[in-house]
Design an enzyme around this catalytic site. Structure first.
Site, PDB file in Angstrom:
ATOM      1  N   SER A  98       5.592   5.836  -4.142  1.00  0.00           N
ATOM      2  CA  SER A  98       6.316   6.925  -3.783  1.00  0.00           C
ATOM      3  C   SER A  98       7.268   6.309  -2.539  1.00  0.00           C
ATOM      4  O   SER A  98       6.895   5.393  -1.888  1.00  0.00           O
ATOM      5  CB  SER A  98       5.613   7.896  -3.159  1.00  0.00           C
ATOM      6  OG  SER A  98       6.459   9.005  -2.425  1.00  0.00           O
ATOM      7  N   GLY A  99       8.483   6.823  -2.363  1.00  0.00           N
ATOM      8  CA  GLY A  99       9.443   6.735  -1.426  1.00  0.00           C
ATOM      9  C   GLY A  99       9.591   5.162  -1.162  1.00  0.00           C
ATOM     10  O   GLY A  99       9.948   4.419  -1.857  1.00  0.00           O
ATOM     11  N   ILE A 100       9.359   4.951   0.362  1.00  0.00           N
ATOM     12  CA  ILE A 100       9.565   3.538   0.801  1.00  0.00           C
ATOM     13  C   ILE A 100       8.861   2.378   0.244  1.00  0.00           C
ATOM     14  O   ILE A 100       9.650   1.506  -0.213  1.00  0.00           O
ATOM     15  CB  ILE A 100       9.643   3.503   2.263  1.00  0.00           C
ATOM     16  CG1 ILE A 100      10.648   4.599   3.017  1.00  0.00           C
ATOM     17  CG2 ILE A 100       9.705   2.008   2.783  1.00  0.00           C
ATOM     18  CD1 ILE A 100      10.162   4.800   4.422  1.00  0.00           C
ATOM     19  N   TYR A 137       1.305  11.621  15.238  1.00  0.00           N
ATOM     20  CA  TYR A 137       2.077  10.674  14.316  1.00  0.00           C
ATOM     21  C   TYR A 137       2.835   9.535  14.970  1.00  0.00           C
ATOM     22  O   TYR A 137       2.610   8.188  14.727  1.00  0.00           O
ATOM     23  CB  TYR A 137       3.041  11.467  13.236  1.00  0.00           C
ATOM     24  CG  TYR A 137       4.018  10.544  12.633  1.00  0.00           C
ATOM     25  CD1 TYR A 137       3.551   9.682  11.371  1.00  0.00           C
ATOM     26  CD2 TYR A 137       5.322  10.121  13.007  1.00  0.00           C
ATOM     27  CE1 TYR A 137       4.354   9.227  10.450  1.00  0.00           C
ATOM     28  CE2 TYR A 137       5.897   9.276  12.284  1.00  0.00           C
ATOM     29  CZ  TYR A 137       5.595   8.835  10.807  1.00  0.00           C
ATOM     30  OH  TYR A 137       6.273   7.954  10.105  1.00  0.00           O
ATOM     31  N   THR A 140       0.825  -1.226   0.163  1.00  0.00           N
ATOM     32  CA  THR A 140       0.174   0.095   0.065  1.00  0.00           C
ATOM     33  C   THR A 140       0.832   1.315   0.007  1.00  0.00           C
ATOM     34  O   THR A 140       2.112   1.199   0.690  1.00  0.00           O
ATOM     35  CB  THR A 140      -0.851  -0.042   1.264  1.00  0.00           C
ATOM     36  OG1 THR A 140      -0.094   0.031   2.385  1.00  0.00           O
ATOM     37  CG2 THR A 140      -1.812  -1.037   1.244  1.00  0.00           C
ATOM     38  N   GLY A 141       0.472   2.232  -0.727  1.00  0.00           N
ATOM     39  CA  GLY A 141       1.314   3.487  -0.682  1.00  0.00           C
ATOM     40  C   GLY A 141       2.543   3.148  -1.451  1.00  0.00           C
ATOM     41  O   GLY A 141       3.816   3.623  -1.287  1.00  0.00           O
TER      42      GLY A 141
END
Ligand code: NAD
Length: 250
Positions: free
Chosen positions: A17-19, A151, A13-14
């Protein structure tokens, strides 16, 4: 040589982008067929194009349960099962105590906690015995950071899920581990509301607090996730694997 995830079906998931993107790339390189999700179709398409093969992008918001149902319906129809879940989608925004709004709280918890929980729960019917689930937590699960309490609380919750879910999934022999990155500059840092100069200052100040003397990069987190996803970690269950250059260990 046999690749670490040969023939496995994986979800990130996600993953646009990025990691998440770095991990999806390494999963494919290790022989997996990978589904990535994200909220924006254009970024999803770009990620699918960059990875090139053995990859499908599904537009899906983790905090929207109907989107998650659609996602798992697609994976079920196309593959019938899922071996590896990297519940990675998450966001961090800054708000010091005194300025925390209900909107901030709901946004961060709905993505990082509710979205992650229902990603895993809705994946369960597709997971065979021996499947591996990785939850992207953070060093924030155990350390304090100014203006980052909401967070950090979400990441403490994520770490706790791993401890508890290995008991709920005991009979099915499904492993659940948390991975906790340290400071790893990604497009996610754009949400901090800093300009380029301020961001560089932040990164430099963080680097000096890291025993290895530098921040990490997404590929270094991805390598740890590949380890947890693969049979190399067959007796590793319920841990929080810190990938932080030693930052949270001192
Ligand atoms: P990023 O912004 O580059 O990637 C985040 C991904 O999550 C993106 O693909 C984004 O589209 C997706 N996403 C966000 N909200 C979503 C939603 N509601 N539904 C679906 N997808 C959603 O950031 P990143 O740094 O790669 O972050 C990935 C994960 O790593 C997050 O959970 C973050 O908390 C965690 N993490 C990052 C760091 C770091 O320093 N970068 C450190 C510790 C933990």
């Amino acid at each position: 040589m046999m690749r670490k995830l040969e023939g496995k079906i994986a979800l990130v998931t996600g993953g646009n982008s990025g990691i998440g993107l770095a991990t999806a790339k390494q999963f494919v390189a290790e022989g997996a067929y990978v589904y990535i999700t994200g909220r924006r179709q254009a970024e999803l398409d770009a990620a699918v194009e960059a990875i090139g093969k053995n990859i499908t992008g599904v537009q899906s918001d983790v905090s929207n349960l109907a989107d998650l149902d659609c996602l798992f319906t697609i994976i079920k129809q196309e593959q019938g099962h899922l071996d590896v879940v990297f519940a990675n989608a998450g966001i961090g925004e800054i708000a010091p105590l005194g300025s925390i709004t209900e909107e901030h709280f709901d946004k961060i918890f709905n993505t990082n906690v509710k979205g992650l929980l229902f990603t895993v729960q809705k994946a369960l019917p597709l997971l065979p015995e021996g499947a591996s689930i990785m939850l992207n937590a953070s060093i924030s699960s155990i350390v304090g950071t100014p203006a980052f309490s909401v967070y950090s609380a979400t990441k403490a919750a994520v770490r706790s899920f791993a401890r508890n879910w290995i008991l709920d999934l005991k009979e099915r022999k499904i492993r659940v581990n948390a991975v906790s990155p340290g400071v790893v500059p990604t497009p996610g840092y754009d949400h901090f509301g800093l300009n380029n100069e301020q961001l560089q200052e932040f990164v430099d100040s963080q680097a000096s607090a890291i025993p290895l003397g530098r921040v990490g990069n997404p590929d270094e987190i991805a390598k740890a996730v590949v380890f947890l996803a693969s049979n190399d970690s067959s007796f590793v269950n319920g841990i929080e694997l810190f990938v932080d250059g030693g930052m949270a260990q001192i």
